[in-house]
Enzyme design. Sequence first.
Site, PDB file in Angstrom:
ATOM      1  N   GLY A  11       0.830  -1.205   0.000  1.00 47.73           N
ATOM      2  CA  GLY A  11       0.000   0.000   0.000  1.00 47.73           C
ATOM      3  C   GLY A  11       0.865   1.257   0.000  1.00 47.73           C
ATOM      4  N   PHE A  12       0.218   2.387   0.136  1.00 46.97           N
ATOM      5  CA  PHE A  12       0.921   3.671   0.141  1.00 46.97           C
ATOM      6  C   PHE A  12       1.916   3.736   1.308  1.00 46.97           C
ATOM      7  CE2 PHE A  12       0.270   7.986   2.189  1.00 46.97           C
ATOM      8  CZ  PHE A  12       1.304   8.604   1.521  1.00 46.97           C
ATOM      9  N   GLY A  37      -3.846  -1.891  -2.539  1.00 41.96           N
ATOM     10  CA  GLY A  37      -2.442  -1.644  -2.873  1.00 41.96           C
ATOM     11  C   GLY A  37      -2.142  -2.149  -4.275  1.00 41.96           C
ATOM     12  N   ASP A  57      -4.245 -12.737   1.986  1.00 46.98           N
ATOM     13  CA  ASP A  57      -5.233 -12.034   2.806  1.00 46.98           C
ATOM     14  C   ASP A  57      -5.008 -12.419   4.263  1.00 46.98           C
ATOM     15  OD1 ASP A  57      -7.436 -11.141   4.157  1.00 46.98           O
ATOM     16  OD2 ASP A  57      -8.919 -11.991   2.771  1.00 46.98           O
ATOM     17  N   ILE A  62      -2.042 -15.999   9.113  1.00 47.54           N
ATOM     18  CA  ILE A  62      -0.708 -15.650   8.611  1.00 47.54           C
ATOM     19  C   ILE A  62       0.163 -16.898   8.747  1.00 47.54           C
ATOM     20  CG2 ILE A  62       1.291 -14.134   8.833  1.00 47.54           C
ATOM     21  CD1 ILE A  62      -0.518 -11.974   9.928  1.00 47.54           C
ATOM     22  N   TYR A 151     -14.861   1.510   9.573  1.00 47.27           N
ATOM     23  CA  TYR A 151     -13.430   1.833   9.711  1.00 47.27           C
ATOM     24  C   TYR A 151     -13.126   2.269  11.142  1.00 47.27           C
ATOM     25  CZ  TYR A 151      -8.932   4.086   8.551  1.00 47.27           C
ATOM     26  OH  TYR A 151      -7.604   4.451   8.484  1.00 47.27           O
ATOM     27  N   LYS A 155     -10.850   0.138  13.868  1.00 44.51           N
ATOM     28  CA  LYS A 155      -9.580   0.631  14.424  1.00 44.51           C
ATOM     29  C   LYS A 155      -9.657   0.760  15.944  1.00 44.51           C
ATOM     30  CE  LYS A 155      -7.068   1.171  10.655  1.00 44.51           C
ATOM     31  NZ  LYS A 155      -5.756   0.555  10.455  1.00 44.51           N
TER      32      LYS A 155
END
Length: 317
Positions: A11-12, A37, A57, A62, A151, A155
Amino acid sequence: MPRAVVTGGAGFLGSHLSETLLARGWDVVAIDNLSTGSLGNVAHLRDDPRFTLLEHDIVQGIPLDGPLAGRVDAVLHFASPASPPAYLARGIETLEVGAIGTQHALELTRANEGARFLLASTSEVYGDPLVDPQTESYWGNVNPIGPRSVYDEAKRYAEAITMAYHRTHGLDTHIVRIFNTYGPRLAPGDGRVVSNFLTQAIRGEPLSVYGDGLQTRSFCYVDDEVRGLLALLDAPYHEPVNIGNPDEFTVLELAELVHEVTGTTTPIVHEAIPVDDPRQRRPDITLARELLGWAPTVDLVDGLERSYSAYLAAARG
Ligand code: NAD
Ligand code: UDP
């Protein structure tokens, strides 16, 4: 070599973070599902043998084998849609990556004794704030069922579970509350105000100002942001820390600066304001100054000039 895992590494912010970590001597494994991304963001890192990109994903878990076999010294958890149009279009995925994805990133940290964890949290935990500037001790004003809640609440939950892993398992966790950050590689089409205005200026289109344009934001250049959040990773401090540029601008002032920097004069058009769009946002960075000796150094005009050059170069291919 110390080794870092960067979720959202294509991503950014994740790509800038990976770049800086590599430059500081770390090996980096970036994990990204490429939902917002892109491979282009890390194209310049792909030839570096110390950089690995795992397309995956993190909500699905993970894997501890494959590229992640062996010791991990730090997990920097940046995976999440971040632009309002992106998270509004991916409400459930945003909640999942904030909740399940964060727990998977914490478990990866726990599997590596002594590893550090950094959560990319956000100024959105303050919602539409009733105090100005926002200090870390402010609990916020969030609509828990509004469209932005996917969102904001994701968070807030991510912060809560991070503190729970710290308190329960003694994990070395850190939480950065990032305020509107911009710069090269902020996706031109991702809908955030700086990328929209720069792209519109380059295309000779009107600048889209939502509502009256008198709402404020405080824009931090990406290099300052990355320097601040990496300083936080080293600090013996576990509660959230604001990292952002406290210089506050209205959206109309930003539009004027974009005209100035790009030398364009496209008109401003007013469009509907998104539901629950925060009226003001400005970080109190006293804690970051005292704890980390950190302060931003790139002002908005300078940062817009650097971003504009990068956008022009990218547009030319
Ligand atoms: P971005 O959209 O460019 O980057 C997010 C990355 O996460 C993308 O590459 C995306 O593909 C990846 N991703 C999303 N869901 C994933 C999943 N389930 N598994 C693996 N990868 C996944 O946005 P950004 O601006 O770079 O934001 C990065 C982080 O910083 C986010 O967590 C965001 O909430 C936080 N943040 C950013 C800002 C900002 O101003 N840029 C402000 C506050 C917080
Ligand atoms: N905004 C705007 N025009 C745009 C995109 C955004 O006026 O083309 C406004 C938006 O309503 C908000 C501010 O700019 O008040 C910052 O929006 P952004 O999506 O960049 O980030 P936010 O702080 O809302 O997460």
